[in-house]
Write a protein that holds these residues in place. Structure first.
Motif, mmCIF file in Angstrom:
data_model
loop_
_atom_site.group_PDB
_atom_site.id
_atom_site.type_symbol
_atom_site.label_atom_id
_atom_site.label_comp_id
_atom_site.label_asym_id
_atom_site.label_seq_id
_atom_site.Cartn_x
_atom_site.Cartn_y
_atom_site.Cartn_z
ATOM 1 N N GLU A 168 -5.230 3.516 -12.991
ATOM 2 C CA GLU A 168 -4.208 4.126 -13.854
ATOM 3 C C GLU A 168 -3.390 5.182 -13.122
ATOM 4 O OE1 GLU A 168 -3.361 3.130 -16.984
ATOM 5 O OE2 GLU A 168 -4.770 1.505 -16.544
ATOM 6 N N LYS A 169 -3.931 5.745 -12.063
ATOM 7 C CA LYS A 169 -3.209 6.813 -11.356
ATOM 8 C C LYS A 169 -2.088 6.280 -10.463
ATOM 9 C CE LYS A 169 -5.573 7.668 -7.015
ATOM 10 N NZ LYS A 169 -6.147 8.658 -6.163
ATOM 11 N N PHE A 170 -2.024 4.969 -10.298
ATOM 12 C CA PHE A 170 -1.002 4.384 -9.438
ATOM 13 C C PHE A 170 0.199 3.935 -10.258
ATOM 14 C CE2 PHE A 170 -4.984 3.806 -7.129
ATOM 15 C CZ PHE A 170 -4.657 4.415 -5.919
ATOM 16 N N ASP A 171 1.368 4.315 -9.786
ATOM 17 C CA ASP A 171 2.615 3.897 -10.441
ATOM 18 C C ASP A 171 2.976 2.466 -10.048
ATOM 19 O OD1 ASP A 171 3.071 6.415 -11.687
ATOM 20 O OD2 ASP A 171 3.757 7.188 -9.762
ATOM 21 N N ALA A 172 2.547 2.067 -8.848
ATOM 22 C CA ALA A 172 2.833 0.710 -8.373
ATOM 23 C C ALA A 172 1.600 0.174 -7.650
ATOM 24 C CB ALA A 172 4.032 0.705 -7.434
ATOM 25 N N ILE A 173 1.286 -1.084 -7.924
ATOM 26 C CA ILE A 173 0.181 -1.759 -7.239
ATOM 27 C C ILE A 173 0.715 -3.087 -6.728
ATOM 28 C CG2 ILE A 173 -2.136 -2.754 -7.426
ATOM 29 C CD1 ILE A 173 -2.662 -0.829 -9.776
ATOM 30 N N TYR A 174 0.642 -3.265 -5.419
ATOM 31 C CA TYR A 174 1.036 -4.513 -4.776
ATOM 32 C C TYR A 174 -0.226 -5.265 -4.393
ATOM 33 C CZ TYR A 174 5.704 -2.528 -4.346
ATOM 34 O OH TYR A 174 6.941 -1.993 -4.614
ATOM 35 N N VAL A 175 -0.286 -6.527 -4.733
ATOM 36 C CA VAL A 175 -1.475 -7.332 -4.453
ATOM 37 C C VAL A 175 -1.051 -8.570 -3.675
ATOM 38 C CG1 VAL A 175 -3.485 -8.508 -5.426
ATOM 39 C CG2 VAL A 175 -2.518 -6.525 -6.612
ATOM 40 N N TYR A 176 -1.762 -8.823 -2.584
ATOM 41 C CA TYR A 176 -1.488 -9.976 -1.731
ATOM 42 C C TYR A 176 -2.747 -10.838 -1.680
ATOM 43 C CZ TYR A 176 2.329 -6.933 -0.378
ATOM 44 O OH TYR A 176 3.430 -6.108 -0.408
ATOM 45 N N GLY A 177 -2.651 -12.044 -2.200
ATOM 46 C CA GLY A 177 -3.770 -12.973 -2.202
ATOM 47 C C GLY A 177 -3.256 -14.387 -2.365
ATOM 48 N N SER A 178 -3.967 -15.337 -1.791
ATOM 49 C CA SER A 178 -3.453 -16.712 -1.809
ATOM 50 C C SER A 178 -4.479 -17.757 -2.237
ATOM 51 C CB SER A 178 -2.924 -17.072 -0.416
ATOM 52 O OG SER A 178 -3.965 -16.926 0.533
ATOM 53 N N GLY A 179 -5.680 -17.337 -2.591
ATOM 54 C CA GLY A 179 -6.710 -18.310 -2.948
ATOM 55 C C GLY A 179 -7.187 -18.161 -4.370
ATOM 56 N N LYS A 180 -8.034 -19.094 -4.798
ATOM 57 C CA LYS A 180 -8.530 -19.021 -6.173
ATOM 58 C C LYS A 180 -9.434 -17.806 -6.379
ATOM 59 C CE LYS A 180 -12.707 -21.832 -6.410
ATOM 60 N NZ LYS A 180 -13.354 -22.987 -6.941
ATOM 61 N N GLY A 181 -9.991 -17.281 -5.316
ATOM 62 C CA GLY A 181 -10.805 -16.072 -5.413
ATOM 63 C C GLY A 181 -9.991 -14.811 -5.590
ATOM 64 N N ASP A 182 -8.650 -14.939 -5.572
ATOM 65 C CA ASP A 182 -7.764 -13.784 -5.705
ATOM 66 C C ASP A 182 -7.072 -13.700 -7.064
ATOM 67 O OD1 ASP A 182 -8.211 -13.068 -2.980
ATOM 68 O OD2 ASP A 182 -6.781 -14.608 -2.381
ATOM 69 N N ARG A 183 -7.258 -14.699 -7.903
ATOM 70 C CA ARG A 183 -6.506 -14.764 -9.167
ATOM 71 C C ARG A 183 -6.646 -13.499 -10.003
ATOM 72 N NH1 ARG A 183 -8.580 -20.712 -10.614
ATOM 73 N NH2 ARG A 183 -7.362 -21.829 -9.052
ATOM 74 N N GLU A 184 -7.875 -13.045 -10.180
ATOM 75 C CA GLU A 184 -8.108 -11.859 -11.016
ATOM 76 C C GLU A 184 -7.496 -10.614 -10.380
ATOM 77 O OE1 GLU A 184 -11.430 -14.778 -11.980
ATOM 78 O OE2 GLU A 184 -10.343 -14.139 -10.192
ATOM 79 N N MET A 185 -7.620 -10.497 -9.071
ATOM 80 C CA MET A 185 -7.053 -9.340 -8.375
ATOM 81 C C MET A 185 -5.526 -9.346 -8.477
ATOM 82 S SD MET A 185 -7.763 -7.924 -4.491
ATOM 83 C CE MET A 185 -6.858 -9.179 -3.571
ATOM 84 N N LEU A 186 -4.915 -10.519 -8.393
ATOM 85 C CA LEU A 186 -3.455 -10.622 -8.495
ATOM 86 C C LEU A 186 -2.938 -10.082 -9.836
ATOM 87 C CD1 LEU A 186 -2.993 -14.100 -6.816
ATOM 88 C CD2 LEU A 186 -2.002 -11.962 -5.982
ATOM 89 N N GLN A 187 -3.769 -10.159 -10.864
ATOM 90 C CA GLN A 187 -3.367 -9.663 -12.184
ATOM 91 C C GLN A 187 -3.273 -8.133 -12.251
ATOM 92 O OE1 GLN A 187 -6.018 -11.516 -15.012
ATOM 93 N NE2 GLN A 187 -5.308 -13.568 -14.471
ATOM 94 N N LEU A 188 -3.780 -7.454 -11.213
ATOM 95 C CA LEU A 188 -3.698 -5.989 -11.178
ATOM 96 C C LEU A 188 -2.320 -5.488 -10.765
ATOM 97 C CD1 LEU A 188 -7.075 -5.161 -9.353
ATOM 98 C CD2 LEU A 188 -6.635 -5.150 -11.820
ATOM 99 N N SER A 189 -1.482 -6.392 -10.269
ATOM 100 C CA SER A 189 -0.174 -6.023 -9.744
ATOM 101 C C SER A 189 0.685 -5.342 -10.804
ATOM 102 C CB SER A 189 0.519 -7.291 -9.253
ATOM 103 O OG SER A 189 1.789 -6.978 -8.734
ATOM 104 N N LYS A 190 1.315 -4.234 -10.391
ATOM 105 C CA LYS A 190 2.317 -3.582 -11.261
ATOM 106 C C LYS A 190 3.342 -2.898 -10.356
ATOM 107 C CE LYS A 190 -0.023 0.804 -12.304
ATOM 108 N NZ LYS A 190 -0.530 1.679 -13.365
ATOM 109 N N LYS A 191 4.608 -3.137 -10.669
ATOM 110 C CA LYS A 191 5.686 -2.584 -9.824
ATOM 111 C C LYS A 191 6.745 -1.924 -10.674
ATOM 112 C CE LYS A 191 4.728 -6.269 -6.640
ATOM 113 N NZ LYS A 191 5.053 -7.570 -6.205
#
Length: 191
Positions: A168-191
């Motif tokens: 919550e303390k981050f105004d922007a979150i960039y997530v880089y992932g390309s596999g099925k193991g990254d799907r959940e992490m990719l949902q954390l992205s906010k810009k």
């Protein structure tokens, strides 16, 4: 107004073009031993693809086959050698460019990977970047073949990120992932 920005990078097949577990195994054990081991482990790999065995279960079998009872100091020395001699040669140019942009902007950066941190950290530490990964169990300076954490894959990536920081303390979150193991992490992205 200055914003707090976080950048999360998957390693295998994202920042690093290959699968570092497989590449490290070839590097440390040789191609012949690697391919023989993959043949031996193929029934487990098939059962994992079919959803019968868990990713963690198969990863532990893999580590047990190739690295059980390996002296940890020896393992770390090979991991350093791998990081120094192999990682730079196989970085994804596009993703590495983004990595460098975040470094230049002094953003908070983490590598979040299902791989073992020992063969990534000798490279990432030169940038001051921490690795969140799957951690080996070490007893009396020997690798047991087990993981002391869950395999850092899928939802576990998000669990491990949340365990060490407040997103919550981050105004922007960039997530880089390309596999099925990254799907959940990719949902954390906010810009």
């Amino acid at each position: 107004m200055k914003t707090d920005t976080l950048a999360l990078f998957d390693f295998d097949k994202t920042l690093y073009k290959k699968d570092s577990l497989l590449e490290f195994t070839k590097f440390s054990k040789g191609n012949l031993n690697f391919y023989f081991g993959m043949f031996y482990l193929s029934p487990y790999l098939i059962l994992m693809k079919l959803g019968i065995l868990s990713n963690k279960n198969v990863k532990q079998r893999y580590i047990q086959y190739f690295f059980k009872n390996t002296n940890y100091d020896f393992f770390k020395s090979i991991a350093i050698d791998f990081a120094v001699n192999k990682i730079e040669k196989h970085l994804s140019p596009e993703i590495y460019k983004e990595f460098q942009k975040h470094l230049k902007e002094n953003h908070q950066i983490f590598i979040v990977t299902a791989s073992i941190p020992e063969w990534i950290e000798p490279w990432s530490q030169k940038f001051g970047i921490k690795v969140i990964g799957s951690n080996l169990e070490i007893i009396t300076n020997k690798i047991t073949g087990k993981l002391v954490t869950e395999n850092c894959f899928g939802k576990e990536k998000v669990n491990r990120i949340n365990a060490i920081m407040d997103l919550e303390k981050f105004d922007a979150i960039y997530v880089y992932g390309s596999g099925k193991g990254d799907r959940e992490m990719l949902q954390l992205s906010k810009k």
